[in-house]
Scaffold this active site. Structure first.
Site, mmCIF file in Angstrom:
data_model
loop_
_atom_site.group_PDB
_atom_site.id
_atom_site.type_symbol
_atom_site.label_atom_id
_atom_site.label_comp_id
_atom_site.label_asym_id
_atom_site.label_seq_id
_atom_site.Cartn_x
_atom_site.Cartn_y
_atom_site.Cartn_z
ATOM 1 C CG HIS A 230 -2.010 -0.946 1.252
ATOM 2 N ND1 HIS A 230 -1.823 -2.276 1.539
ATOM 3 C CD2 HIS A 230 -3.337 -0.802 1.005
ATOM 4 C CE1 HIS A 230 -2.977 -2.915 1.463
ATOM 5 N NE2 HIS A 230 -3.922 -2.041 1.132
ATOM 6 C CE LYS A 234 -3.879 -0.517 4.822
ATOM 7 N NZ LYS A 234 -4.845 -0.154 5.858
HETATM 8 P P1 NAD Z 1 -6.705 11.218 4.654
HETATM 9 O O1 NAD Z 1 -5.658 11.416 5.701
HETATM 10 O O2 NAD Z 1 -6.430 11.699 3.268
HETATM 11 O O3 NAD Z 1 -8.067 11.902 5.112
HETATM 12 C C1 NAD Z 1 -8.564 11.796 6.405
HETATM 13 C C2 NAD Z 1 -9.208 13.120 6.766
HETATM 14 O O4 NAD Z 1 -9.981 12.956 7.966
HETATM 15 C C3 NAD Z 1 -8.209 14.245 7.054
HETATM 16 O O5 NAD Z 1 -8.472 15.332 6.176
HETATM 17 C C4 NAD Z 1 -8.484 14.630 8.507
HETATM 18 O O6 NAD Z 1 -8.381 16.026 8.741
HETATM 19 C C5 NAD Z 1 -9.919 14.169 8.682
HETATM 20 N N1 NAD Z 1 -10.329 13.942 10.072
HETATM 21 C C6 NAD Z 1 -9.587 13.536 11.111
HETATM 22 N N2 NAD Z 1 -10.365 13.454 12.215
HETATM 23 C C7 NAD Z 1 -11.610 13.802 11.854
HETATM 24 C C8 NAD Z 1 -12.853 13.903 12.536
HETATM 25 N N3 NAD Z 1 -12.974 13.624 13.837
HETATM 26 N N4 NAD Z 1 -13.951 14.279 11.852
HETATM 27 C C9 NAD Z 1 -13.863 14.572 10.543
HETATM 28 N N5 NAD Z 1 -12.713 14.492 9.848
HETATM 29 C C10 NAD Z 1 -11.606 14.117 10.492
HETATM 30 O O7 NAD Z 1 -7.031 9.637 4.679
HETATM 31 P P2 NAD Z 1 -7.657 8.762 3.490
HETATM 32 O O8 NAD Z 1 -6.585 8.230 2.641
HETATM 33 O O9 NAD Z 1 -8.759 9.529 2.853
HETATM 34 O O10 NAD Z 1 -8.237 7.510 4.306
HETATM 35 C C11 NAD Z 1 -9.290 7.663 5.209
HETATM 36 C C12 NAD Z 1 -9.701 6.323 5.793
HETATM 37 O O11 NAD Z 1 -10.314 5.522 4.795
HETATM 38 C C13 NAD Z 1 -8.558 5.469 6.351
HETATM 39 O O12 NAD Z 1 -8.983 4.887 7.569
HETATM 40 C C14 NAD Z 1 -8.383 4.395 5.302
HETATM 41 O O13 NAD Z 1 -7.852 3.190 5.833
HETATM 42 C C15 NAD Z 1 -9.825 4.201 4.885
HETATM 43 N N6 NAD Z 1 -10.044 3.534 3.593
HETATM 44 C C16 NAD Z 1 -11.120 2.691 3.521
HETATM 45 C C17 NAD Z 1 -11.436 2.085 2.330
HETATM 46 C C18 NAD Z 1 -12.669 1.225 2.232
HETATM 47 O O14 NAD Z 1 -12.892 0.602 1.179
HETATM 48 N N7 NAD Z 1 -13.514 1.171 3.252
HETATM 49 C C19 NAD Z 1 -10.661 2.319 1.182
HETATM 50 C C20 NAD Z 1 -9.580 3.186 1.276
HETATM 51 C C21 NAD Z 1 -9.281 3.810 2.491
#
Ligand code: NAD
Length: 347
Positions: A230, A234
């Site tokens: 990844h 991550k």
């Molecule tokens: P990212 O760091 O780009 O974005 C996360 C955002 O969340 C940041 O902008 C941060 O400021 C914000 N944040 C933090 N605390 C918060 C709160 N309490 N309320 C609202 N916003 C808040 O991360 P990303 O790459 O977008 O990944 C986000 C999540 O999605 C990770 O946990 C990742 O593992 C997960 N993910 C899940 C899947 C799926 O299929 N379910 C796929 C890809 C990623």
């Protein structure tokens, strides 16, 4: 993903100016003390006292048991659409013709304004979330929230959505998943919880689970090797790999989750895992090798994803699925991505 930073204004408190054009101000058809998900509690009697308009239409559909009708009033609030995944979901939602709520919650101290495909979005510090949701529910009562934030925020955010009666799709991984499920079940809020939203990956996951149920021990004595790559940001091990490994374990393979090999080094990712260089910052490559004790039989399973669109499209499907369940007022409230897949009518 194209997020243009239009300006740098930050909302300093919970007063939110939602200036995006929308389909019309909708009235609540529940008691004024109810603070969330108002339109979902409609019934035929309440419909009768609503003014004519879209909201009455939605209520009528709900009272009708959800047969037919469109989702023209459905709005999607994506927390946090200033993040990578949230931004992709917001784009996919707009692409699917859904109404994006032009305000979202973001991490502490991260508030800002930006634009997603022509929609000006205000990302507001999550410490002001109560006020934000008051406004959102007033302006967009038929709202479904999508959460792609951070593992540390999962349980707090889910508790908050539950407390406000906000139906939500939880795509964020990590947190205490048992507590999350317990909170959702206790609240009675409609929710899809899916640490993996890539529909085709989920289908593969389900197929492995079915194989394990049907043929337990079929691979007894075989050796398993798992390697996943990844983007370097991550830090945790792939949850999808763990789910698939649990099926392999039921098939008789002896494997400890600690044995999963994580690749985060870009040189290895390109040379060994064959990750295209342009996707180093957003990919999910998994290889599972299963070899017989004498080394004469070899199976290899792979699911390699570049970019984020597969998850974003899955999240939009989950939103539409949830909206349908809410409209149908199903007794079951908590769903996962396999439920969404089983519905079988994805776009
Ligand atoms: P990212 O760091 O780009 O974005 C996360 C955002 O969340 C940041 O902008 C941060 O400021 C914000 N944040 C933090 N605390 C918060 C709160 N309490 N309320 C609202 N916003 C808040 O991360 P990303 O790459 O977008 O990944 C986000 C999540 O999605 C990770 O946990 C990742 O593992 C997960 N993910 C899940 C899947 C799926 O299929 N379910 C796929 C890809 C990623």
């Amino acid at each position: 993903m194209a997020i243009k930073m239009a300006c740098s204004s930050t909302l300093a408190n919970s007063t939110v100016a939602i200036s995006q054009p929308r389909s019309g101000a909708l009235n609540s058809c529940a008691s004024s003390s109810f603070r969330g998900g108002v339109q979902f509690e409609c019934n035929a009697r309440v419909v009768a006292v609503q003014r004519r308009g879209k909201f009455s239409h939605v209520c009528a559909q709900a009272a009708d048991g959800g047969r037919g009708g469109s989702f023209s009033d459905l709005a999607v609030m994506v927390n946090d659409c200033s993040g990578k995944m949230g931004g992709s979901v917001a784009e996919a939602a707009i692409g699917a013709g859904l109404q994006l709520v032009p305000v979202c919650l973001t991490g502490p101290g991260m508030g800002r304004s930006f634009s997603i495909q022509g929609v000006n979005v205000e990302a507001v510090d999550s410490r002001h979330r109560e006020g934000v949701i008051d406004h959102v529910l007033k302006e967009y009562p038929y709202v479904v929230v999508v959460d792609y934030t951070l593992p540390a925020a999962v349980n707090g955010n889910a508790e908050f959505y539950c407390s406000r009666g906000l139906p939500f799709v939880m795509g964020t991984t990590g947190g205490d998943s048992e507590k999350l499920i317990e909170d959702v079940l206790q609240s009675g809020v409609y929710s899809v919880v899916a640490p993996q939203m890539g529909k085709q990956v989920v289908a593969f996951q389900a197929a492995m689970s079915i194989m394990a149920e049907q043929f337990p021990g079929a691979f007894s004595g075989y050796k398993l090797q798992v390697i996943e790559s990844h983007q370097s940001t991550k830090v945790d091990t792939s949850g999808t790999a763990k789910a698939i490994i649990s099926s392999f374990q039921k098939l008789g393979l002896d494997f400890d989750m600690e044995e999963i090999e994580m690749v985060r080094d870009s040189k290895r990712q390109i040379e060994e895992m064959k990750v295209p260089e342009e996707h180093l910052n957003g990919h999910a490559f998994h290889t599972y090798r299963v070899v017989s004790p004498d080394g004469m039989v070899n199976f290899e399973f792979q699911h390699n994803v570049c970019g984020r669109s597969i998850y974003a499209e899955g999240a939009v499907d989950a939103v539409l699925f949830l909206a349908k369940k809410i409209r149908e007022r199903t007794d079951k409230k908590l769903y996962n991505m396999i439920d969404v897949l089983r519905e079988g009518n994805m776009r």
